[in-house]
Scaffold this active site. Structure first.
Site, PDB file in Angstrom:
ATOM      1  CB  THR A  13      -0.868  -0.158   1.201  1.00  0.00           C
ATOM      2  OG1 THR A  13      -1.906   0.999   0.969  1.00  0.00           O
ATOM      3  CG2 THR A  13      -0.226   0.072   2.550  1.00  0.00           C
TER       4      THR A  13
ATOM      5  N   GLY B  75     -18.074   1.556  -1.521  1.00  0.00           N
ATOM      6  CA  GLY B  75     -16.763   1.183  -2.073  1.00  0.00           C
ATOM      7  C   GLY B  75     -16.004  -0.005  -1.155  1.00  0.00           C
TER       8      GLY B  75
ATOM      9  CE  LYS C 146      -1.892   0.349  -4.670  1.00  0.00           C
ATOM     10  NZ  LYS C 146      -3.415   0.647  -4.315  1.00  0.00           N
TER      11      LYS C 146
ATOM     12  CB  ILE D 129     -13.668   3.986  -4.697  1.00  0.00           C
ATOM     13  CG1 ILE D 129     -12.810   5.169  -4.739  1.00  0.00           C
ATOM     14  CG2 ILE D 129     -14.075   3.459  -6.242  1.00  0.00           C
ATOM     15  CD1 ILE D 129     -11.275   4.779  -4.900  1.00  0.00           C
TER      16      ILE D 129
ATOM     17  CG  ASP E  91      -6.360  -1.208  -6.413  1.00  0.00           C
ATOM     18  OD1 ASP E  91      -6.764  -2.164  -5.514  1.00  0.00           O
ATOM     19  OD2 ASP E  91      -5.588  -0.576  -6.309  1.00  0.00           O
TER      20      ASP E  91
ATOM     21  CB  ALA F 174      -8.663   4.940  -7.050  1.00  0.00           C
TER      22      ALA F 174
ATOM     23  N   GLY G   8     -12.102  12.079 -11.090  1.00  0.00           N
ATOM     24  CA  GLY G   8     -10.555  11.812 -10.396  1.00  0.00           C
ATOM     25  C   GLY G   8      -9.775  11.287 -11.396  1.00  0.00           C
ATOM     26  CB  ALA G   9      -6.912  12.099 -12.809  1.00  0.00           C
ATOM     27  N   GLY G  10      -6.181  10.055 -10.061  1.00  0.00           N
ATOM     28  CA  GLY G  10      -5.284   9.568  -9.473  1.00  0.00           C
ATOM     29  C   GLY G  10      -5.280   8.006  -9.562  1.00  0.00           C
TER      30      GLY G  10
HETATM   31  P1  ATR Z   1      -5.462   8.056  -5.240  1.00  0.00           P
HETATM   32  O1  ATR Z   1      -4.023   7.750  -6.121  1.00  0.00           O
HETATM   33  O2  ATR Z   1      -5.544   7.430  -3.927  1.00  0.00           O
HETATM   34  O3  ATR Z   1      -6.565   7.786  -6.069  1.00  0.00           O
HETATM   35  P2  ATR Z   1      -4.854  10.907  -5.435  1.00  0.00           P
HETATM   36  O4  ATR Z   1      -4.016  10.954  -6.703  1.00  0.00           O
HETATM   37  O5  ATR Z   1      -4.478  11.772  -4.351  1.00  0.00           O
HETATM   38  O6  ATR Z   1      -5.366   9.671  -5.074  1.00  0.00           O
HETATM   39  O7  ATR Z   1      -6.078  11.700  -6.062  1.00  0.00           O
HETATM   40  C1  ATR Z   1      -7.226  12.160  -5.558  1.00  0.00           C
HETATM   41  C2  ATR Z   1      -8.155  12.630  -6.575  1.00  0.00           C
HETATM   42  O8  ATR Z   1      -9.072  13.441  -5.775  1.00  0.00           O
HETATM   43  C3  ATR Z   1      -7.673  13.529  -7.609  1.00  0.00           C
HETATM   44  O9  ATR Z   1      -8.181  13.453  -8.836  1.00  0.00           O
HETATM   45  C4  ATR Z   1      -7.958  15.142  -7.062  1.00  0.00           C
HETATM   46  O10 ATR Z   1      -7.930  15.870  -7.989  1.00  0.00           O
HETATM   47  P3  ATR Z   1      -6.411  16.774  -8.594  1.00  0.00           P
HETATM   48  O11 ATR Z   1      -5.836  15.648  -9.752  1.00  0.00           O
HETATM   49  O12 ATR Z   1      -6.937  17.921  -9.398  1.00  0.00           O
HETATM   50  O13 ATR Z   1      -5.650  16.882  -7.491  1.00  0.00           O
HETATM   51  C5  ATR Z   1      -9.195  14.563  -6.296  1.00  0.00           C
HETATM   52  N1  ATR Z   1      -9.416  15.850  -5.367  1.00  0.00           N
HETATM   53  C6  ATR Z   1      -8.943  16.149  -4.147  1.00  0.00           C
HETATM   54  N2  ATR Z   1      -9.279  17.050  -3.488  1.00  0.00           N
HETATM   55  C7  ATR Z   1     -10.370  17.627  -4.444  1.00  0.00           C
HETATM   56  C8  ATR Z   1     -11.160  18.916  -4.387  1.00  0.00           C
HETATM   57  N3  ATR Z   1     -11.359  19.391  -3.217  1.00  0.00           N
HETATM   58  N4  ATR Z   1     -11.900  19.022  -5.535  1.00  0.00           N
HETATM   59  C9  ATR Z   1     -11.997  18.390  -6.665  1.00  0.00           C
HETATM   60  N5  ATR Z   1     -11.027  17.184  -6.882  1.00  0.00           N
HETATM   61  C10 ATR Z   1     -10.222  16.806  -5.582  1.00  0.00           C
END
Ligand code: ATR
Length: 284
Positions: free
Chosen positions: A64, A247, A68, A224, A105, A138, A134-136
């Site tokens: 984790t 999730g 990763k 999730i 995942d 996950a 989202g684009a992280g």
């Molecule tokens: P993980 O890898 O666990 O998916 P991450 O890389 O921290 O986590 O991604 C978190 C996601 O939540 C991202 O898509 C982030 O948007 P940004 O790429 O613009 O940072 C989104 N996120 C977190 N806080 C946010 C907020 N206040 N408004 C909109 N999106 C948010």
């Protein structure tokens, strides 16, 4: 290899991981004389920790945060799914002493949705689009899982548009594109699936602010986030009649492949397991 099969999870910090409770429940339930431990491993200690894993004959480990991505360069083989996602979460020590890595995942996300909404999945969400918020990491797993499922169109909506754009190449044969965060409500029009992979809605985080009026009434909504289990997004979707998928099941289903490889049993995800893992979450 040690007589009693042994596996665990490496992370930093790792004490909040629910994986020991999850695998511990399965070990007990299937009467397996094995162990699954939480191993706190600092980032700089990962190479040594993986060496020890081999030397001590452990069956493997989950990884984790923050390991990763970095572990990919430290193992002997990384499968195609993990390469596409760009991260690994499950390592298996093979009989020849080499360490193989995968990422479960994408499988976990899809199987969780399938378990709760089997007809929607087998009907490919009515041939409609999937919207991923989202684009992280996950989100990467979600794009790969949904593309492999054959979803026709994938819309990736993210606050930072460039991060969404960077994921469009993962969509395989699906028509995959990035959408500006300001367009998140209209992006729901004609969709068959909405998945939130952002941290918004999690305990201690801001709420996800999104109007659902454009979303078709039969579209499946999956968050999730599993703390809380019923996020404001799921509550709002449920109130307007959409099928909702929480999730927790993603965590449970993603764990199956590791358990099978380490302990030789294909474990079941059921209400008893959910209750055991929720109890551990509430104690953490
Ligand atoms: P993980 O890898 O666990 O998916 P991450 O890389 O921290 O986590 O991604 C978190 C996601 O939540 C991202 O898509 C982030 O948007 P940004 O790429 O613009 O940072 C989104 N996120 C977190 N806080 C946010 C907020 N206040 N408004 C909109 N999106 C948010």
């Amino acid at each position: 290899m040690s007589a009693v099969p042994k596996a665990g999870v490496m992370g930093w910090p790792v004490k909040h991981s629910l994986s020991p409770a999850l695998h511990g429940h399965w070990l007990k339930r299937y009467g397996i004389d094995g162990t699954y431990e939480a191993w706190p491993v600092r980032p700089e200690e990962l190479p040594d920790a993986l060496r020890r894993l081999r030397d001590e004959g452990c069956r493997g480990t989950n990884l984790t945060v923050p390991h990763k991505e970095t572990a990919m360069a430290l193992v002997d083989a990384v499968d195609e799914t993990a390469r596409r996602i760009g991260a690994v979460n499950t390592l298996v020590l093979r009989d020849d002493g080499t360490l193989a890595a995968t990422n479960t995942d994408a499988y976990g996300l899809v199987e969780n949705i399938r378990a709760a909404a089997p007809d929607a999945v087998s009907g490919n969400f009515g041939g409609r689009a999937a919207v991923i918020l989202g684009a992280g990491g996950a989100a990467r797993a979600a794009v790969v899982g949904l593309a492999d499922l054959g979803v026709r169109e994938i819309r990736i909506v993210n606050r930072t548009l460039e991060r969404a754009q960077a994921l469009t190449g993962l969509g395989g044969d699906s028509d995959t594109h990035a959408v500006d965060w300001d367009e998140r409500a209209t992006a729901l029009s004609d969709a068959g699936l909405l998945v939130n992979t952002t941290t918004l809605g999690m305990d201690g985080q801001p709420t996800l602010d999104i109007g659902l009026s454009e979303l078709p009434g039969d579209a499946v909504v999956n968050d999730i986030v599993y703390a809380p289990l019923e996020t404001p997004l799921l509550a709002a979707a449920r109130a307007r009649g959409n099928p909702v998928v929480d999730g927790l099941g993603m965590l449970l289903h993603q764990a199956r492949a590791g358990f099978r490889a380490w302990f030789g049993v294909d474990p079941q995800v059921d209400d008893e397991l959910r209750a055991a893992v929720l109890a551990a979450r509430d104690q953490a």
